[in-house]
Design a protein around this motif. Sequence first.
Motif, short mmCIF file in Angstrom:
data_model
loop_
_atom_site.label_atom_id
_atom_site.label_comp_id
_atom_site.label_asym_id
_atom_site.label_seq_id
_atom_site.Cartn_x
_atom_site.Cartn_y
_atom_site.Cartn_z
N GLU A 66 -40.73 -61.79 -24.21
CA GLU A 66 -39.66 -60.94 -23.78
C GLU A 66 -40.26 -59.39 -23.68
O GLU A 66 -40.01 -58.67 -22.85
CB GLU A 66 -38.39 -60.85 -24.51
CG GLU A 66 -37.45 -61.58 -24.16
CD GLU A 66 -36.40 -61.72 -25.05
OE1 GLU A 66 -36.13 -60.98 -25.70
OE2 GLU A 66 -35.81 -62.74 -25.16
N LEU A 125 -42.27 -58.61 -20.89
CA LEU A 125 -41.51 -58.53 -19.35
C LEU A 125 -41.14 -57.10 -19.44
O LEU A 125 -40.99 -56.43 -18.57
CB LEU A 125 -40.59 -59.53 -19.38
CG LEU A 125 -40.74 -60.90 -19.20
CD1 LEU A 125 -39.42 -61.61 -18.95
CD2 LEU A 125 -41.41 -60.93 -17.81
N PRO A 143 -37.41 -52.28 -11.90
CA PRO A 143 -36.26 -52.42 -12.91
C PRO A 143 -36.46 -53.92 -13.56
O PRO A 143 -36.95 -54.91 -13.07
CB PRO A 143 -35.10 -52.66 -11.84
CG PRO A 143 -35.35 -51.95 -10.77
CD PRO A 143 -37.16 -51.99 -10.43
N LEU A 144 -36.10 -53.92 -14.80
CA LEU A 144 -36.20 -54.93 -15.64
C LEU A 144 -35.46 -56.13 -15.04
O LEU A 144 -35.92 -57.34 -15.00
CB LEU A 144 -35.60 -54.65 -17.22
CG LEU A 144 -35.76 -55.93 -18.13
CD1 LEU A 144 -37.20 -56.28 -18.24
CD2 LEU A 144 -35.28 -55.68 -19.35
N SER A 145 -34.33 -56.06 -14.33
CA SER A 145 -33.67 -56.82 -13.69
C SER A 145 -34.23 -57.61 -12.60
O SER A 145 -34.32 -58.95 -12.33
CB SER A 145 -32.22 -56.47 -13.13
OG SER A 145 -32.50 -55.40 -12.14
N LYS A 146 -35.21 -56.97 -12.09
CA LYS A 146 -35.89 -57.55 -10.92
C LYS A 146 -37.35 -58.39 -11.38
O LYS A 146 -37.62 -59.41 -10.99
CB LYS A 146 -36.65 -56.46 -9.98
CG LYS A 146 -35.54 -55.73 -9.16
CD LYS A 146 -35.18 -56.36 -8.01
CE LYS A 146 -34.19 -55.97 -7.37
NZ LYS A 146 -32.81 -56.12 -8.01
N PHE A 189 -37.41 -59.83 -14.18
CA PHE A 189 -36.66 -60.92 -14.66
C PHE A 189 -36.41 -61.96 -13.56
O PHE A 189 -36.41 -63.20 -13.68
CB PHE A 189 -35.41 -60.80 -15.57
CG PHE A 189 -34.86 -61.97 -16.32
CD1 PHE A 189 -35.67 -62.72 -17.27
CD2 PHE A 189 -33.52 -62.43 -16.14
CE1 PHE A 189 -35.35 -63.74 -17.98
CE2 PHE A 189 -33.12 -63.58 -16.78
CZ PHE A 189 -33.81 -64.17 -17.89
N SER A 190 -35.71 -61.56 -12.48
CA SER A 190 -35.56 -62.26 -11.24
C SER A 190 -36.92 -63.13 -10.57
O SER A 190 -36.65 -64.15 -10.59
CB SER A 190 -34.93 -61.25 -10.28
OG SER A 190 -34.25 -62.31 -9.06
N THR A 242 -38.02 -65.88 -13.41
CA THR A 242 -37.22 -66.83 -13.47
C THR A 242 -37.52 -67.66 -12.16
O THR A 242 -37.12 -68.93 -12.03
CB THR A 242 -35.92 -66.79 -13.71
OG1 THR A 242 -35.34 -65.61 -12.84
CG2 THR A 242 -35.66 -66.33 -15.31
N PHE A 243 -37.70 -67.12 -10.97
CA PHE A 243 -37.82 -67.72 -9.72
C PHE A 243 -38.92 -68.84 -9.81
O PHE A 243 -38.81 -69.98 -9.34
CB PHE A 243 -37.98 -66.72 -8.59
CG PHE A 243 -37.74 -67.36 -7.36
CD1 PHE A 243 -36.80 -67.51 -6.66
CD2 PHE A 243 -38.96 -67.72 -6.59
CE1 PHE A 243 -36.59 -68.09 -5.54
CE2 PHE A 243 -39.00 -68.24 -5.40
CZ PHE A 243 -37.67 -68.48 -4.67
N TYR A 244 -40.07 -68.53 -10.29
CA TYR A 244 -41.15 -69.33 -9.78
C TYR A 244 -41.51 -70.31 -11.26
O TYR A 244 -41.45 -69.93 -12.43
CB TYR A 244 -42.51 -68.48 -10.11
CG TYR A 244 -42.70 -67.68 -8.65
CD1 TYR A 244 -42.75 -68.30 -7.36
CD2 TYR A 244 -42.14 -66.48 -8.56
CE1 TYR A 244 -42.76 -67.39 -5.98
CE2 TYR A 244 -42.24 -65.65 -7.34
CZ TYR A 244 -42.75 -66.38 -6.35
OH TYR A 244 -42.55 -65.46 -5.01
N ASN A 245 -41.58 -71.38 -11.02
CA ASN A 245 -41.76 -72.55 -11.94
C ASN A 245 -43.13 -72.37 -12.81
O ASN A 245 -43.31 -72.86 -13.90
CB ASN A 245 -41.83 -74.14 -11.43
CG ASN A 245 -40.61 -74.21 -11.28
OD1 ASN A 245 -39.48 -73.89 -12.01
ND2 ASN A 245 -40.19 -75.27 -10.06
#
Lengths: 151, 256
Positions: free
Chosen positions: A38, A41, A51-54, A56-57, A60-63
Amino acid sequence: MKHNLDKLSAIFNRYPQNRESLIAVLQDIQKEYHYLPEEALQATAKTLDVPLSKVFSVATFYNAFSHYPRGEKIIRICVGTTCHIRGAHLVQEQLENRLNIKAGSTTKDLKYTLETVNCVGACSQAPVVIVNNKYYGHVKVSDAKKLLRSK
Amino acid sequence: MVNLTINGRIVQAKEGEMLLTVLRREKIDVPALCHHEAVEPFGACRLCTVEITKEDWNGYSNYVTSCLYPVEEGLIVSTHSPKVNELRKTILDLFLARHPNSPEIRQLAADYGVFKTSYETVVDGNNCILCAICTRICDTMGFHAISTVGRGHGKEVAPPLHQVPPDCVGCLACALNCPTHYIEYTFDNNYLTIWDKKFELMVCSRCGKKTITKEFAEYLSKHRDIPFSYFEICDECHRKELAATMGQITSWEREA
């Protein structure tokens, strides 16, 4: 969990500090820590001015990115059709029992991570187990001990 | 300017305009759930699909999402042809399978004659259709507090790290623009809670009515150059005050 995040600044310095570098930076963090802590990130968001939200997005998108600590040794059991027919689930059971964890998790001492994978394209060698990117074919249940000890 | 034919009527539109914008201006009822004027077209819900053709297409036609299709000279558009309606019905059928409890989806589906989904209903589903209006609007507002997380079946809208979003100011733009009213928020006395974050509301110094959150007022005053004191009075009281101010100005003008 606390981490030694000293290595982060070295990672950041490898790339131009802008949003285009996001995935490259996350990949390097994943390589260094075997997952994305965390704090890392948060530091990435701050350093790259994203932005932190981006962050995180994307993370979490890529395996390829993991969000939980992973073991030193990553054991992936192929459970594709061919491996399944040739007894992959028995190998899985044996490894799960020996490590006392379920597939998809990591031992408490952070030594092993057990995962299943759907097909690795080595069906002629079924059942296949991959330990830290080294492929083992025609695996038998009695090989479990050997697999765990392998480098 | 370009000329196009919509449902047999010749319509003029500006070059570069999206088809849906023209349809809305012409008061043609084309459903869309992921469209919002404040953000770029997205093409997520597929409901604004229309049939397009041109005279030299030899009778061939194509189906496009009108929100993402720039107008062209000579375009012939049908918004409710039998095939378009059939397509929309299928889309709504799928929506209904995934969000059987959403009143908005049920209404829209019923409008197209779909009352029961022909697919398997998702049992533990929610009413989020993943149109991303909330996250896109949050970006437009300049907060970037929430985003889509994960992908595929597990995709959802969530604050970063699944924790209380540090950048959220409680402006409510996400919740109020959600087409299915999925994003929850509660007002409790002087507090607003959204995304598990509790905000204190400003209270009008004249009438005591609750207005926006303190954090939102601070943001607007800082980034939009509005004095903070402006937010200490509610809209109604501002308007009441306006009459007095205008009276004052008129009397000055009379004197001058």
